[in-house]
Design an enzyme around this catalytic site. Structure first.
Site, PDB file in Angstrom:
ATOM      1  N   TYR A   1       0.924  -1.263  -0.032  1.00  0.00           N
ATOM      2  CA  TYR A   1       0.085   0.118   0.133  1.00  0.00           C
ATOM      3  C   TYR A   1       0.897   1.352   0.092  1.00  0.00           C
ATOM      4  CZ  TYR A   1      -4.323  -2.495   0.218  1.00  0.00           C
ATOM      5  OH  TYR A   1      -5.491  -3.471  -0.395  1.00  0.00           O
TER       6      TYR A   1
ATOM      7  N   ARG B   1       1.889   1.915  -3.497  1.00  0.00           N
ATOM      8  CA  ARG B   1       0.704   2.543  -4.330  1.00  0.00           C
ATOM      9  C   ARG B   1       0.485   3.829  -3.935  1.00  0.00           C
ATOM     10  NH1 ARG B   1      -3.778  -1.964  -3.680  1.00  0.00           N
ATOM     11  NH2 ARG B   1      -5.055  -0.063  -4.631  1.00  0.00           N
TER      12      ARG B   1
ATOM     13  N   ASN C   1     -13.014   2.385  -6.901  1.00  0.00           N
ATOM     14  CA  ASN C   1     -11.385   2.860  -6.729  1.00  0.00           C
ATOM     15  C   ASN C   1     -11.323   3.516  -5.434  1.00  0.00           C
ATOM     16  OD1 ASN C   1     -11.300   2.113  -9.356  1.00  0.00           O
ATOM     17  ND2 ASN C   1     -11.278   4.028 -10.265  1.00  0.00           N
ATOM     18  N   VAL C   2     -10.028   3.209  -5.035  1.00  0.00           N
ATOM     19  CA  VAL C   2      -9.622   3.797  -3.568  1.00  0.00           C
ATOM     20  C   VAL C   2      -8.642   4.894  -3.712  1.00  0.00           C
ATOM     21  CG1 VAL C   2      -9.933   1.504  -2.466  1.00  0.00           C
ATOM     22  CG2 VAL C   2      -7.762   2.157  -3.336  1.00  0.00           C
ATOM     23  N   ASP C   3      -8.404   5.475  -4.910  1.00  0.00           N
ATOM     24  CA  ASP C   3      -7.398   6.462  -5.201  1.00  0.00           C
ATOM     25  C   ASP C   3      -7.856   7.771  -4.797  1.00  0.00           C
ATOM     26  OD1 ASP C   3      -8.867   7.273  -7.617  1.00  0.00           O
ATOM     27  OD2 ASP C   3      -7.771   5.895  -8.719  1.00  0.00           O
TER      28      ASP C   3
ATOM     29  N   HIS D   1     -15.155   0.616  -2.191  1.00  0.00           N
ATOM     30  CA  HIS D   1     -14.020  -0.138  -1.509  1.00  0.00           C
ATOM     31  C   HIS D   1     -13.471   0.523  -0.593  1.00  0.00           C
ATOM     32  CE1 HIS D   1     -14.626  -3.376  -5.188  1.00  0.00           C
ATOM     33  NE2 HIS D   1     -15.625  -3.589  -4.043  1.00  0.00           N
TER      34      HIS D   1
ATOM     35  N   CYS E   1      -2.007   3.320  15.855  1.00  0.00           N
ATOM     36  CA  CYS E   1      -2.747   4.362  16.463  1.00  0.00           C
ATOM     37  C   CYS E   1      -2.655   4.947  17.772  1.00  0.00           C
ATOM     38  CB  CYS E   1      -4.071   3.598  16.747  1.00  0.00           C
ATOM     39  SG  CYS E   1      -5.746   4.576  17.415  1.00  0.00           S
TER      40      CYS E   1
ATOM     41  N   SER F   1     -13.604  -4.561 -14.926  1.00  0.00           N
ATOM     42  CA  SER F   1     -13.687  -5.785 -15.434  1.00  0.00           C
ATOM     43  C   SER F   1     -14.881  -6.504 -15.082  1.00  0.00           C
ATOM     44  CB  SER F   1     -12.571  -6.761 -14.993  1.00  0.00           C
ATOM     45  OG  SER F   1     -12.538  -6.932 -13.491  1.00  0.00           O
TER      46      SER F   1
HETATM   47  C1  BJW Z   1     -10.067   0.816 -19.395  1.00  0.00           C
HETATM   48  C2  BJW Z   1      -9.024   1.238 -19.701  1.00  0.00           C
HETATM   49  C3  BJW Z   1      -9.200   2.809 -20.013  1.00  0.00           C
HETATM   50  C4  BJW Z   1      -8.284  -0.345 -18.818  1.00  0.00           C
HETATM   51  N1  BJW Z   1     -10.521   3.211 -20.386  1.00  0.00           N
HETATM   52  N2  BJW Z   1     -11.229   1.047 -19.546  1.00  0.00           N
HETATM   53  C5  BJW Z   1     -20.729 -13.391  -5.986  1.00  0.00           C
HETATM   54  C6  BJW Z   1     -20.216 -14.201  -7.070  1.00  0.00           C
HETATM   55  C7  BJW Z   1     -18.992 -14.852  -6.911  1.00  0.00           C
HETATM   56  C8  BJW Z   1     -17.972 -13.977  -5.867  1.00  0.00           C
HETATM   57  C9  BJW Z   1     -18.652 -13.285  -5.027  1.00  0.00           C
HETATM   58  C10 BJW Z   1     -19.874 -12.893  -5.165  1.00  0.00           C
HETATM   59  N3  BJW Z   1     -20.065 -12.018  -3.942  1.00  0.00           N
HETATM   60  C11 BJW Z   1     -19.117 -11.953  -3.283  1.00  0.00           C
HETATM   61  C12 BJW Z   1     -18.085 -12.486  -3.810  1.00  0.00           C
HETATM   62  C13 BJW Z   1     -16.665 -12.735  -3.347  1.00  0.00           C
HETATM   63  C14 BJW Z   1     -15.657 -11.448  -3.758  1.00  0.00           C
HETATM   64  C15 BJW Z   1     -15.805 -11.501  -5.200  1.00  0.00           C
HETATM   65  O1  BJW Z   1     -16.379 -10.869  -5.797  1.00  0.00           O
HETATM   66  N4  BJW Z   1     -15.006 -12.619  -5.881  1.00  0.00           N
HETATM   67  C16 BJW Z   1     -14.551 -12.650  -7.366  1.00  0.00           C
HETATM   68  C17 BJW Z   1     -13.302 -12.101  -7.755  1.00  0.00           C
HETATM   69  C18 BJW Z   1     -15.129 -13.728  -7.946  1.00  0.00           C
HETATM   70  N5  BJW Z   1     -16.330 -10.452  -3.225  1.00  0.00           N
HETATM   71  C19 BJW Z   1     -16.072  -9.831  -2.009  1.00  0.00           C
HETATM   72  O2  BJW Z   1     -15.419 -10.664  -1.243  1.00  0.00           O
HETATM   73  C20 BJW Z   1     -16.522  -8.476  -1.340  1.00  0.00           C
HETATM   74  N6  BJW Z   1     -17.070  -8.748  -0.186  1.00  0.00           N
HETATM   75  C21 BJW Z   1     -18.199  -9.239  -0.021  1.00  0.00           C
HETATM   76  O3  BJW Z   1     -18.865  -9.654  -1.091  1.00  0.00           O
HETATM   77  O4  BJW Z   1     -18.851  -9.436   1.131  1.00  0.00           O
HETATM   78  C22 BJW Z   1     -19.691 -10.465   1.568  1.00  0.00           C
HETATM   79  C23 BJW Z   1     -19.305 -11.593   1.448  1.00  0.00           C
HETATM   80  C24 BJW Z   1     -18.143 -12.074   2.542  1.00  0.00           C
HETATM   81  C25 BJW Z   1     -17.728 -13.299   2.651  1.00  0.00           C
HETATM   82  C26 BJW Z   1     -18.118 -14.291   1.692  1.00  0.00           C
HETATM   83  C27 BJW Z   1     -19.016 -13.853   0.703  1.00  0.00           C
HETATM   84  C28 BJW Z   1     -19.648 -12.821   0.607  1.00  0.00           C
HETATM   85  C29 BJW Z   1     -15.130  -7.396  -1.427  1.00  0.00           C
HETATM   86  C30 BJW Z   1     -14.678  -7.207  -2.377  1.00  0.00           C
HETATM   87  C31 BJW Z   1     -13.527  -6.485  -2.391  1.00  0.00           C
HETATM   88  C32 BJW Z   1     -12.575  -6.195  -3.425  1.00  0.00           C
HETATM   89  N7  BJW Z   1     -11.343  -5.444  -3.037  1.00  0.00           N
HETATM   90  C33 BJW Z   1     -10.458  -5.039  -4.081  1.00  0.00           C
HETATM   91  C34 BJW Z   1      -9.152  -4.298  -3.276  1.00  0.00           C
HETATM   92  C35 BJW Z   1      -9.709  -2.734  -2.788  1.00  0.00           C
HETATM   93  C36 BJW Z   1      -8.572  -2.057  -2.008  1.00  0.00           C
HETATM   94  C37 BJW Z   1      -7.392  -1.993  -2.985  1.00  0.00           C
HETATM   95  O5  BJW Z   1      -7.352  -1.198  -3.818  1.00  0.00           O
HETATM   96  O6  BJW Z   1      -6.234  -2.572  -2.761  1.00  0.00           O
HETATM   97  O7  BJW Z   1     -11.136  -4.094  -4.843  1.00  0.00           O
HETATM   98  S1  BJW Z   1     -10.094  -6.300  -5.150  1.00  0.00           S
HETATM   99  C38 BJW Z   1      -9.970  -5.229  -6.759  1.00  0.00           C
HETATM  100  O8  BJW Z   1     -10.851  -5.468  -7.498  1.00  0.00           O
HETATM  101  C39 BJW Z   1     -10.366  -3.857  -6.112  1.00  0.00           C
HETATM  102  C40 BJW Z   1     -11.245  -3.194  -7.210  1.00  0.00           C
HETATM  103  O9  BJW Z   1     -12.112  -2.113  -6.685  1.00  0.00           O
HETATM  104  C41 BJW Z   1     -11.872  -4.605  -7.640  1.00  0.00           C
HETATM  105  C42 BJW Z   1     -12.583  -4.478  -8.999  1.00  0.00           C
HETATM  106  O10 BJW Z   1     -11.293  -4.117 -10.073  1.00  0.00           O
HETATM  107  P1  BJW Z   1     -11.777  -3.329 -11.408  1.00  0.00           P
HETATM  108  O11 BJW Z   1     -11.834  -1.980 -10.784  1.00  0.00           O
HETATM  109  O12 BJW Z   1     -12.723  -3.773 -12.153  1.00  0.00           O
HETATM  110  O13 BJW Z   1     -10.277  -3.547 -11.900  1.00  0.00           O
HETATM  111  P2  BJW Z   1      -9.770  -4.602 -12.908  1.00  0.00           P
HETATM  112  O14 BJW Z   1      -8.368  -4.347 -12.947  1.00  0.00           O
HETATM  113  O15 BJW Z   1     -10.064  -5.857 -13.116  1.00  0.00           O
HETATM  114  O16 BJW Z   1     -10.200  -4.376 -14.538  1.00  0.00           O
HETATM  115  C43 BJW Z   1      -9.981  -2.870 -15.057  1.00  0.00           C
HETATM  116  C44 BJW Z   1     -10.937  -2.576 -16.159  1.00  0.00           C
HETATM  117  O17 BJW Z   1     -10.401  -1.456 -16.931  1.00  0.00           O
HETATM  118  C45 BJW Z   1     -10.600  -3.832 -17.463  1.00  0.00           C
HETATM  119  O18 BJW Z   1     -11.917  -4.254 -17.903  1.00  0.00           O
HETATM  120  C46 BJW Z   1      -9.932  -2.937 -18.511  1.00  0.00           C
HETATM  121  O19 BJW Z   1     -10.181  -3.558 -19.883  1.00  0.00           O
HETATM  122  C47 BJW Z   1     -10.381  -1.564 -18.451  1.00  0.00           C
HETATM  123  N8  BJW Z   1      -9.463  -0.606 -18.751  1.00  0.00           N
HETATM  124  N9  BJW Z   1      -7.803   0.661 -19.366  1.00  0.00           N
HETATM  125  C48 BJW Z   1     -11.409   2.158 -19.987  1.00  0.00           C
HETATM  126  N10 BJW Z   1      -8.224   3.658 -20.549  1.00  0.00           N
HETATM  127 ZN    ZN Z   2      -7.082   2.731  18.062  1.00  0.00          ZN
END
Ligand code: BJW
Ligand code: ZN
Length: 240
Positions: free
Chosen positions: A69, A72, A104-106, A121, A149, A190
């Site tokens: 982190y 980043r 996004n967290v940025d 997020h 803390c 994605s």
């Molecule tokens: C462009 C471009 C340009 C490039 N112009 N485009 C249902 C089904 C299956 C699984 C689950 C479900 N429900 C929950 C889950 C589990 C899990 C999950 O989703 N897993 C899947 C991966 C399978 N979800 C969770 O655990 C969530 N919590 C939850 O559901 O709690 C309840 C629960 C608990 C326990 C069990 C079950 C349920 C929490 C999810 C937290 C995600 N955290 C992160 C990290 C955040 C902190 C950090 O930044 O470090 O969040 S992971 C990462 O992925 C980050 C992002 O916000 C997130 C999404 O990614 P994003 O933004 O889509 O980025 P990319 O890289 O994947 O895609 C980029 C896109 O841009 C691409 O398409 C490119 O083509 C495009 N692009 N340049 C336009 N110029």
């Molecule tokens: Zn504290």
């Protein structure tokens, strides 16, 4: 024969819509120089998500997670919003009812001038105490590894990791906004992380016209009414 929907068509739709919601992912910040997660230059290229973005990873190796982190945050501290972020901030001013939901967290949307931002997020510039749960702003670059803390508890980044619940408040606001919008843009995600991705699917089920903007098709493309293929920073300014 199907007639593809043009940027001009979407522009007209935007100007005729009362309630607009935009859902963004890492791709909106890519043109600012922020790496995305997945894909060939993504952040997950060298590390598996479960090694860095889970509560277990932090418990097992808080130093490694904080170093990731910190690196980043260092990169981000030098970056600026791009024309895509700026166009979104302008759309907010143009539309009667508007919400921006970001994964996004940025913090770049806020830097571009967006006001009504729902951060699903968390935010990389906020820290949370693992003992007393206090959340505070921390813009230290570099940040002390490990940070503590005032109560003595270890601080963690205030972001949502896999397996963690999203903030109830943020998620409810996001669902209320998306369930009631006429037009939704899904930009630079994605579409594989839930529940964020399900917001777009719910909006579609509730009758919104869903437009995806991405450099490539995603699992959400089949549900979207239109996919505009290209860079967000090129396409979004054309909608204004
Ligand atoms: C462009 C471009 C340009 C490039 N112009 N485009 C249902 C089904 C299956 C699984 C689950 C479900 N429900 C929950 C889950 C589990 C899990 C999950 O989703 N897993 C899947 C991966 C399978 N979800 C969770 O655990 C969530 N919590 C939850 O559901 O709690 C309840 C629960 C608990 C326990 C069990 C079950 C349920 C929490 C999810 C937290 C995600 N955290 C992160 C990290 C955040 C902190 C950090 O930044 O470090 O969040 S992971 C990462 O992925 C980050 C992002 O916000 C997130 C999404 O990614 P994003 O933004 O889509 O980025 P990319 O890289 O994947 O895609 C980029 C896109 O841009 C691409 O398409 C490119 O083509 C495009 N692009 N340049 C336009 N110029
Ligand atoms: Zn504290």
């Amino acid at each position: 024969m199907d007639c593809p929907i043009s940027v001009q068509d979407i522009k007209e739709r935007l100007h005729n819509s009362k309630t607009v919601v935009i859902l963004t992912g890492a791709g909106i910040s890519a043109e600012s120089g922020v790496p995305t997660f997945r894909g060939k230059d993504g952040l997950w290229k060298n590390f598996k998500p479960e090694e860095l973005a889970t509560p277990a990873a932090f418990t097992n190796n808080p130093k490694l997670v904080w170093e990731w982190y910190d690196s980043r945050r260092r990169t981000l501290s030098k970056l600026k919003p791009n024309p895509g972020h700026i166009a979104i901030a302008k759309i907010e001013k143009l539309v009667k009812e508007f919400a921006l939901i970001t994964q996004n967290v940025d913090g770049l949307h806020q830097l571009a001038g967006s006001k009504n931002v729902i951060e699903l997020h968390g935010n990389i510039w906020h820290v949370k105490c693992t003992a007393c749960n206090k959340v505070s702003l921390n813009k230290d670059v570099p940040i002390k590894i490990l940070p503590f803390c005032e109560c003595g508890g270890l601080l963690r980044p205030n972001v949502v990791w896999f397996g963690e619940m999203l903030s109830d408040k943020a998620l409810t606001k996001a669902f209320v906004a998306s369930d009631n919008c006429d037009l939704m843009f899904v930009i630079g995600t994605s579409g594989i992380v839930h529940p964020a991705a399900s917001i777009a699917l719910r909006a579609k089920d509730e009758g919104a016209f869903v437009v995806e903007i991405n450099i490539e098709k995603t699992p959400l493309s089949v549900s979207a009414d239109a996919t505009l293929l290209g860079k967000a920073g090129d396409i979004l300014p054309q909608l204004l």
